[in-house]
Design an enzyme around this catalytic site. Structure first.
Site, PDB file in Angstrom:
ATOM      1  N   ASP A 163      -4.406  -4.752   7.124  1.00  0.00           N
ATOM      2  CA  ASP A 163      -4.406  -5.962   8.310  1.00  0.00           C
ATOM      3  C   ASP A 163      -3.178  -6.776   8.171  1.00  0.00           C
ATOM      4  O   ASP A 163      -2.766  -6.870   6.989  1.00  0.00           O
ATOM      5  CB  ASP A 163      -5.697  -6.680   8.569  1.00  0.00           C
ATOM      6  CG  ASP A 163      -5.637  -7.450   9.812  1.00  0.00           C
ATOM      7  OD1 ASP A 163      -5.412  -6.847  10.949  1.00  0.00           O
ATOM      8  OD2 ASP A 163      -6.116  -8.498   9.757  1.00  0.00           O
ATOM      9  N   GLU A 215      -0.450  -2.645   9.195  1.00  0.00           N
ATOM     10  CA  GLU A 215      -0.047  -3.292  10.722  1.00  0.00           C
ATOM     11  C   GLU A 215       1.200  -4.089  10.532  1.00  0.00           C
ATOM     12  O   GLU A 215       1.050  -5.381   9.923  1.00  0.00           O
ATOM     13  CB  GLU A 215      -1.493  -4.217  11.138  1.00  0.00           C
ATOM     14  CG  GLU A 215      -1.078  -4.455  12.629  1.00  0.00           C
ATOM     15  CD  GLU A 215      -2.202  -5.702  12.858  1.00  0.00           C
ATOM     16  OE1 GLU A 215      -2.545  -5.938  13.985  1.00  0.00           O
ATOM     17  OE2 GLU A 215      -2.598  -6.500  11.848  1.00  0.00           O
TER      18      GLU A 215
END
Length: 614
Positions: free
Chosen positions: A330, A359
């Site tokens: 993330d 990400e």
């Protein structure tokens, strides 16, 4: 009675003098023999444990270094585990003058063969992303927990917990396998002991504990094992940049600099380009990587070597415990990039066949490409991140299909032409939407034909496709654009009593059934197509609302023809001679018809045609 009072009084006196210690937790709770990295750092937590001296007597295990935390309630022990060390339990004795030793049995396990043998995800796979709280509630008994801060459940409230759990994912594996998905990525399943909005999982409060409202560690292991049996890889959603503000250590940090801005919270500036920018000011760089993600998510200080090692080991612990098929990291660029290199490369050294996707939410391919393994960067930065997420292509795809008139495809054509900036375009993760953006059906203004065209593109273009749960039945958040709670809506049929059931087809509209059937056919067809998995790409400049590209190997050619216009279009096949190369027939993958390849081909309006050339 008097004797009991005397004992309690004595214990309190010892506590006040700093002489009393006990073990509340040691993390990681176990490790393995035979790991490539012989070093292991133990975080030991308990009252005054930092004032003790540990010792170990076990063949092959030795103490390399000892470091008390700034808080006397923490002790960090660096161990060396020599090659050939036997599995078993060894005793750690914690001693202090005038005190009896405290003993702790620490387990060293044999390696998990599933973790050693598991292959990471690749362009052969299609990943199904789920928000577990909103997928399937198979165990209503774990919907609420008296030990956690958020105690309510309310399916009518977008940001409340709805009750989905790990057992629900396990029970859905047959559906996923039948549809043709080969990997599953649940958003984080670890404890989020936050007072509200805990359903999404990104405010972790214990890196080693499954949230009891999702299930247990044994449930998580069962999910990994049963998914593997069905040919489905399990991807763990990792969050090393930040935790939840209610993390168990927040009231007593191991070191004063364990988190960034511990005394005066500052939120990041979200200036993600500072990692690559030649001219970025230091003040902007610092706030980007050291600021808190949001006010209730503290930023981890990756420059603290003990914290950095703690996070690296945690990721490895989960890989080995579950036999994971990958990690999705993330908020990738928000972490310190030197740490990210060490984190990613530590994992890949231990598991050379593993896969990591990061990400980097930027529509600029130069920014996304910076992080990929093998990229030659201007500042010499390298990493072991195999798969950035292809946000640039996602934005171009939506733009191409929503721009009025016959244009638009130029945006998609040029976006794919940017692949020269990537070290390995085939490893990029491609997608139409995810848990943080409007549903692709919503982005395409609820046009079913354009949605099928977008999905066809994603399943045939280079890269690793990721499909968000419910896309196969046209999930839509047009009633509240941008609303995360509605984007993460409940999967129909995932709760007892649901009138609509996407698992069985009950109550689905004709359009929903059409897209679900289309997805099932494409996914299962894709499994066998080496031209799609690792073939080369050849594309032709769009003309008059038509975009054509090929995926091919020496023995296999797939031609994808996308007609964005409302009406049928006759195209001259002579323009594509370099890929057709004299082939005279083709199989239409979706219709099953065999077509003769003459001088021209008729394309239906607002349709993507997939042909296997014969």
């Amino acid at each position: 009675m008097l004797k009991s009072k005397w004992i309690i009084s004595g214990l309190l006196s010892l506590w006040a003098m700093g002489l009393f210690a006990q073990i509340e937790r040691i993390e990681p709770s176990n490790w393995w023999v035979g790991m490539k990295n012989p070093e292991l750092q133990l975080l030991v937590h308990g009252p005054n444990i930092g004032t003790t001296t540990p010792s170990i007597s076990y063949p092959g295990v030795s103490i390399k270094a000892i470091k008390p935390g700034d808080s006397k309630n923490y002790l960090f022990i660096s161990l060396l585990i020599a090659p050939g060390t036997k599995s078993g339990k060894f005793t750690i004795n914690f001693r202090k003058a005038g005190m009896a030793a405290i003993s702790y049995q620490y387990p060293l396990l044999p390696r998990n063969k599933a973790a050693q043998n598991q292959m990471g995800f690749s362009s052969k796979d299609v990943v199904y992303l789920v928000t577990p709280d909103r997928f399937v509630n198979a165990d209503p008994g774990n919907d609420q927990s008296d030990t956690l801060r958020e105690k309510t459940i309310n399916r009518k409230e977008d940001y409340a917990r709805h009750g989905g759990d790990i057992r629900g994912i396990i029970n859905s594996l047959d559906y996923l396998a039948d549809m043709g998905f080969t990997a599953i990525w649940p958003t984080p399943l670890l404890e989020n002991n936050m007072p509200r909005w805990s359903y999404h999982g990104y405010a972790i409060t214990d890196y080693y504990k499954v949230d009891p409202r999702f299930g247990t560690l044994e449930d998580y292991k069962e999910l990994a094992n049963k998914a593997r049996e069905k040919g489905i890889k399990l991807i763990k959603d990792d969050v090393v940049n930040h935790s939840g503000v209610k993390y168990w250590w927040m009231d007593d940090l191991p070191f004063k600099n364990w988190i960034n801005y511990p005394d005066s919270m500052q939120v990041t500036n979200h200036r993600r380009t500072v990692n690559e920018d030649l001219y970025a000011a230091q003040v902007d760089k610092k706030l980007m990587t050291q600021g808190w993600f949001v006010p209730d998510m503290p930023d981890m200080n990756h420059q603290n070597p003990f914290l950095a090692q703690y996070l690296i080991q945690n990721s490895i612990w989960w890989i080995e415990t579950l036999g994971l098929g990958g990690i999705r990291q993330d908020t990738y660029p928000y972490s310190e990039k030197v740490f990210l290199k060490n984190w990613s490369c530590s994992i890949m050294r231990e598991y050379p066949n593993f896969s990591i996707v990061g990400e980097e939410w930027s529509t600029n391919p130069l920014i996304a490409a910076y992080w990929q393994q093998g990229k030659k960067n201007h500042d010499g930065y390298t990493s072991c991140l195999e798969s950035p997420m292809d946000f640039p292509l996602q934005a171009a795809l939506v733009q191409a299909l929503t721009e009025p008139g016959r244009g638009g495809f130029d945006k998609l054509y040029e976006a794919l032409a940017n692949d020269f900036v990537y070290a390995n375009p085939q490893a990029l993760m491609v997608f139409g939407d995810n848990h943080d953006m409007d549903r692709i059906f919503t982005q395409l203004k609820k046009d079913v034909d354009l949605t099928q065209m977008a999905l066809t593109y994603l399943l045939t273009v280079r890269g690793i496709p990721q499909i968000y749960y419910g896309t196969e039945v046209l999930f839509d958040n047009s009633a509240k654009p941008g609303d995360h709670g509605l984007i993460r809506t409940d999967f129909p049929g995932g709760w007892a009593g649901d009138a609509v059931n996407a698992f069985t087809g009950q109550g689905l509209s004709p359009d929903q059934l059409r897209i679900q059937s289309f997805m099932k056919k494409m996914l299962n067809w894709r499994k066998q197509k080496t031209a799609i998995h690792n073939g080369k790409t050849l594309h032709f400049g769009p003309q008059d609302g038509v975009y054509v590209f090929a995926r091919y190997t020496a023995t296999e050619t797939v031609l994808v023809l996308m007609n964005k216009t409302a009406g049928s279009k006759s195209i001259d096949l002579g323009r594509f001679a370099e890929v057709i190369k004299g082939k005279t027939s083709a199989l239409d993958v979706l219709s099953g018809e065999t077509l003769s390849l003459g001088k021209s081909l008729e394309l239906k309006g607002k349709t993507a045609t997939v042909l296997e050339l014969k």
